[in-house]
Design a protein around this motif. Structure first.
Motif, PDB file in Angstrom:
ATOM      1  N   VAL A 144       0.852  -1.185   0.000  1.00  0.00           N
ATOM      2  CA  VAL A 144       0.000   0.000   0.000  1.00  0.00           C
ATOM      3  C   VAL A 144       0.893   1.243   0.000  1.00  0.00           C
ATOM      4  O   VAL A 144       2.091   1.159   0.274  1.00  0.00           O
ATOM      5  N   ASP A 145       0.296   2.388  -0.284  1.00  0.00           N
ATOM      6  CA  ASP A 145       1.066   3.630  -0.282  1.00  0.00           C
ATOM      7  C   ASP A 145       1.263   4.190   1.117  1.00  0.00           C
ATOM      8  O   ASP A 145       2.264   4.846   1.388  1.00  0.00           O
ATOM      9  N   HIS A 146       0.309   3.912   1.990  1.00  0.00           N
ATOM     10  CA  HIS A 146       0.431   4.393   3.365  1.00  0.00           C
ATOM     11  C   HIS A 146      -0.350   3.481   4.300  1.00  0.00           C
ATOM     12  O   HIS A 146      -1.485   3.110   4.009  1.00  0.00           O
ATOM     13  N   GLN A 147       0.264   3.149   5.423  1.00  0.00           N
ATOM     14  CA  GLN A 147      -0.369   2.372   6.495  1.00  0.00           C
ATOM     15  C   GLN A 147      -0.655   3.353   7.620  1.00  0.00           C
ATOM     16  O   GLN A 147       0.250   4.067   8.056  1.00  0.00           O
ATOM     17  N   LEU A 148      -1.906   3.419   8.075  1.00  0.00           N
ATOM     18  CA  LEU A 148      -2.295   4.393   9.094  1.00  0.00           C
ATOM     19  C   LEU A 148      -3.050   3.709  10.225  1.00  0.00           C
ATOM     20  O   LEU A 148      -4.152   3.199  10.026  1.00  0.00           O
ATOM     21  N   ASP A 149      -2.444   3.714  11.414  1.00  0.00           N
ATOM     22  CA  ASP A 149      -3.116   3.181  12.603  1.00  0.00           C
ATOM     23  C   ASP A 149      -4.043   4.272  13.135  1.00  0.00           C
ATOM     24  O   ASP A 149      -3.583   5.359  13.502  1.00  0.00           O
ATOM     25  N   VAL A 150      -5.338   3.994  13.150  1.00  0.00           N
ATOM     26  CA  VAL A 150      -6.334   4.981  13.561  1.00  0.00           C
ATOM     27  C   VAL A 150      -6.994   4.617  14.886  1.00  0.00           C
ATOM     28  O   VAL A 150      -8.035   5.172  15.236  1.00  0.00           O
ATOM     29  N   THR A 151      -6.367   3.707  15.630  1.00  0.00           N
ATOM     30  CA  THR A 151      -6.939   3.248  16.893  1.00  0.00           C
ATOM     31  C   THR A 151      -7.293   4.408  17.812  1.00  0.00           C
ATOM     32  O   THR A 151      -8.347   4.405  18.443  1.00  0.00           O
ATOM     33  N   ASP A 152      -6.434   5.414  17.890  1.00  0.00           N
ATOM     34  CA  ASP A 152      -6.637   6.511  18.837  1.00  0.00           C
ATOM     35  C   ASP A 152      -7.276   7.744  18.219  1.00  0.00           C
ATOM     36  O   ASP A 152      -7.298   8.810  18.856  1.00  0.00           O
ATOM     37  N   LEU A 153      -7.795   7.634  16.990  1.00  0.00           N
ATOM     38  CA  LEU A 153      -8.419   8.783  16.334  1.00  0.00           C
ATOM     39  C   LEU A 153      -9.939   8.651  16.342  1.00  0.00           C
ATOM     40  O   LEU A 153     -10.471   7.559  16.142  1.00  0.00           O
ATOM     41  N   ASP A 154     -10.624   9.768  16.559  1.00  0.00           N
ATOM     42  CA  ASP A 154     -12.076   9.756  16.398  1.00  0.00           C
ATOM     43  C   ASP A 154     -12.387   9.934  14.911  1.00  0.00           C
ATOM     44  O   ASP A 154     -11.485  10.073  14.086  1.00  0.00           O
ATOM     45  N   ARG A 155     -13.663   9.924  14.567  1.00  0.00           N
ATOM     46  CA  ARG A 155     -14.063  10.004  13.154  1.00  0.00           C
ATOM     47  C   ARG A 155     -13.497  11.240  12.464  1.00  0.00           C
ATOM     48  O   ARG A 155     -12.978  11.162  11.356  1.00  0.00           O
ATOM     49  N   ALA A 156     -13.631  12.392  13.111  1.00  0.00           N
ATOM     50  CA  ALA A 156     -13.158  13.634  12.496  1.00  0.00           C
ATOM     51  C   ALA A 156     -11.642  13.621  12.334  1.00  0.00           C
ATOM     52  O   ALA A 156     -11.114  14.007  11.287  1.00  0.00           O
ATOM     53  N   GLY A 157     -10.946  13.173  13.366  1.00  0.00           N
ATOM     54  CA  GLY A 157      -9.490  13.109  13.292  1.00  0.00           C
ATOM     55  C   GLY A 157      -9.010  12.133  12.235  1.00  0.00           C
ATOM     56  O   GLY A 157      -8.021  12.382  11.530  1.00  0.00           O
ATOM     57  N   GLN A 158      -9.704  11.019  12.105  1.00  0.00           N
ATOM     58  CA  GLN A 158      -9.357  10.020  11.105  1.00  0.00           C
ATOM     59  C   GLN A 158      -9.543  10.595   9.697  1.00  0.00           C
ATOM     60  O   GLN A 158      -8.664  10.484   8.842  1.00  0.00           O
ATOM     61  N   SER A 159     -10.677  11.241   9.459  1.00  0.00           N
ATOM     62  CA  SER A 159     -10.931  11.836   8.149  1.00  0.00           C
ATOM     63  C   SER A 159      -9.916  12.932   7.835  1.00  0.00           C
ATOM     64  O   SER A 159      -9.423  13.023   6.705  1.00  0.00           O
ATOM     65  N   GLN A 160      -9.602  13.732   8.829  1.00  0.00           N
ATOM     66  CA  GLN A 160      -8.631  14.812   8.628  1.00  0.00           C
ATOM     67  C   GLN A 160      -7.255  14.254   8.269  1.00  0.00           C
ATOM     68  O   GLN A 160      -6.589  14.741   7.357  1.00  0.00           O
ATOM     69  N   ARG A 161      -6.833  13.207   8.963  1.00  0.00           N
ATOM     70  CA  ARG A 161      -5.512  12.622   8.691  1.00  0.00           C
ATOM     71  C   ARG A 161      -5.461  12.008   7.293  1.00  0.00           C
ATOM     72  O   ARG A 161      -4.475  12.191   6.560  1.00  0.00           O
ATOM     73  N   VAL A 162      -6.503  11.291   6.890  1.00  0.00           N
ATOM     74  CA  VAL A 162      -6.534  10.707   5.547  1.00  0.00           C
ATOM     75  C   VAL A 162      -6.574  11.815   4.502  1.00  0.00           C
ATOM     76  O   VAL A 162      -5.888  11.737   3.474  1.00  0.00           O
ATOM     77  N   ARG A 163      -7.328  12.858   4.758  1.00  0.00           N
ATOM     78  CA  ARG A 163      -7.378  13.994   3.819  1.00  0.00           C
ATOM     79  C   ARG A 163      -5.988  14.587   3.627  1.00  0.00           C
ATOM     80  O   ARG A 163      -5.580  14.888   2.508  1.00  0.00           O
ATOM     81  N   GLN A 164      -5.252  14.773   4.710  1.00  0.00           N
ATOM     82  CA  GLN A 164      -3.888  15.309   4.613  1.00  0.00           C
ATOM     83  C   GLN A 164      -3.005  14.412   3.757  1.00  0.00           C
ATOM     84  O   GLN A 164      -2.243  14.895   2.913  1.00  0.00           O
ATOM     85  N   LEU A 165      -3.107  13.112   3.973  1.00  0.00           N
ATOM     86  CA  LEU A 165      -2.317  12.170   3.178  1.00  0.00           C
ATOM     87  C   LEU A 165      -2.701  12.262   1.698  1.00  0.00           C
ATOM     88  O   LEU A 165      -1.834  12.277   0.825  1.00  0.00           O
ATOM     89  N   TRP A 166      -4.009  12.282   1.450  1.00  0.00           N
ATOM     90  CA  TRP A 166      -4.505  12.293   0.060  1.00  0.00           C
ATOM     91  C   TRP A 166      -4.083  13.570  -0.663  1.00  0.00           C
ATOM     92  O   TRP A 166      -3.573  13.519  -1.775  1.00  0.00           O
ATOM     93  N   PHE A 167      -4.266  14.711  -0.004  1.00  0.00           N
ATOM     94  CA  PHE A 167      -3.897  15.984  -0.630  1.00  0.00           C
ATOM     95  C   PHE A 167      -2.388  16.129  -0.778  1.00  0.00           C
ATOM     96  O   PHE A 167      -1.903  16.816  -1.676  1.00  0.00           O
ATOM     97  N   GLY A 168      -1.629  15.456   0.100  1.00  0.00           N
ATOM     98  CA  GLY A 168      -0.167  15.507   0.012  1.00  0.00           C
ATOM     99  C   GLY A 168       0.425  14.514  -0.950  1.00  0.00           C
ATOM    100  O   GLY A 168       1.623  14.584  -1.273  1.00  0.00           O
ATOM    101  N   HIS A 169      -0.397  13.584  -1.445  1.00  0.00           N
ATOM    102  CA  HIS A 169       0.098  12.534  -2.351  1.00  0.00           C
ATOM    103  C   HIS A 169       0.430  13.110  -3.716  1.00  0.00           C
ATOM    104  O   HIS A 169      -0.369  13.835  -4.300  1.00  0.00           O
ATOM    105  N   ARG A 170       1.580  12.775  -4.191  1.00  0.00           N
ATOM    106  CA  ARG A 170       2.004  13.173  -5.551  1.00  0.00           C
ATOM    107  C   ARG A 170       2.347  11.904  -6.311  1.00  0.00           C
ATOM    108  O   ARG A 170       3.455  11.406  -6.232  1.00  0.00           O
ATOM    109  N   GLY A 171       1.349  11.351  -7.004  1.00  0.00           N
ATOM    110  CA  GLY A 171       1.503  10.071  -7.673  1.00  0.00           C
ATOM    111  C   GLY A 171       2.195  10.064  -8.945  1.00  0.00           C
ATOM    112  O   GLY A 171       2.783  10.613  -9.661  1.00  0.00           O
TER     113      GLY A 171
END
Length: 171
Positions: A144-171
């Protein structure tokens, strides 16, 4: 459109928040579609087989990937960003990479205890054995391109972190 993004495929075991995260992102980002591969597979109303149900299940699993890839291509060619969710294997991941150019794959993970806690908040269509098997199956290495442990994230934090990864991705 101001910002075209690579198609985003969220994967991981049951109850990691794939659907919640993908739908949240799709709702918040202009011109973004959401493709739930489970929904595509459930279009088969007679004769459907789960991926773990032998050769027919594996064939239908790959059919789901091909159908999801076709939808993704149609949305992308119309100028939409696309989020997808699926529990992938090495075989299905290779098929996504082949059929969805530039797909950005993020695998979400949580502890088994957290997965069960999250599962208790919604309807689960799996047996306990299937749930745990799928959860443990997602600990196997995958390219995979990124492995993200979200055990300690709530829904908003999880979405925000994935959004950051997605917007930062340069494929």
């Amino acid at each position: 459109m101001a910002h075209r993004l690579a198609p985003l495929l969220l994967t991981g075991g049951p109850a990691v928040g794939k659907t919640v995260t993908a739908t949240s992102l799709a709702a918040a980002i202009p011109r973004t579609a959401y493709v739930d591969v489970d929904d595509i597979r459930q279009l088969v109303k007679n004769g459907g087989a789960a991926p773990w149900e032998g050769a027919e299940g594996r064939a239908q699993q790959l059919l789901g990937v091909r159908n999801a890839a076709a939808l993704t291509g149609n949305f992308a060619s119309a100028g939409f960003n696309v989020t997808l969710t699926d529990v992938v294997t090495a075989v299905t991941l290779a098929e996504y990479r082949r059929l969805v150019p530039g797909v950005f794959v993020v695998r979400l993970s949580v502890s088994l205890e957290e997965a069960w806690r999250r599962a208790r908040t919604r309807k689960v269509y799996l047996t306990d054995e299937e749930f745990e098997s799928l959860h443990h199956g997602q600990s196997a290495p995958l390219p995979v391109d990124h492995q993200l442990d979200v055990t300690d994230l709530d829904r908003a934090g999880q979405s925000q972190r994935v959004r950051q990864l997605w917007f930062g991705h340069r494929g």
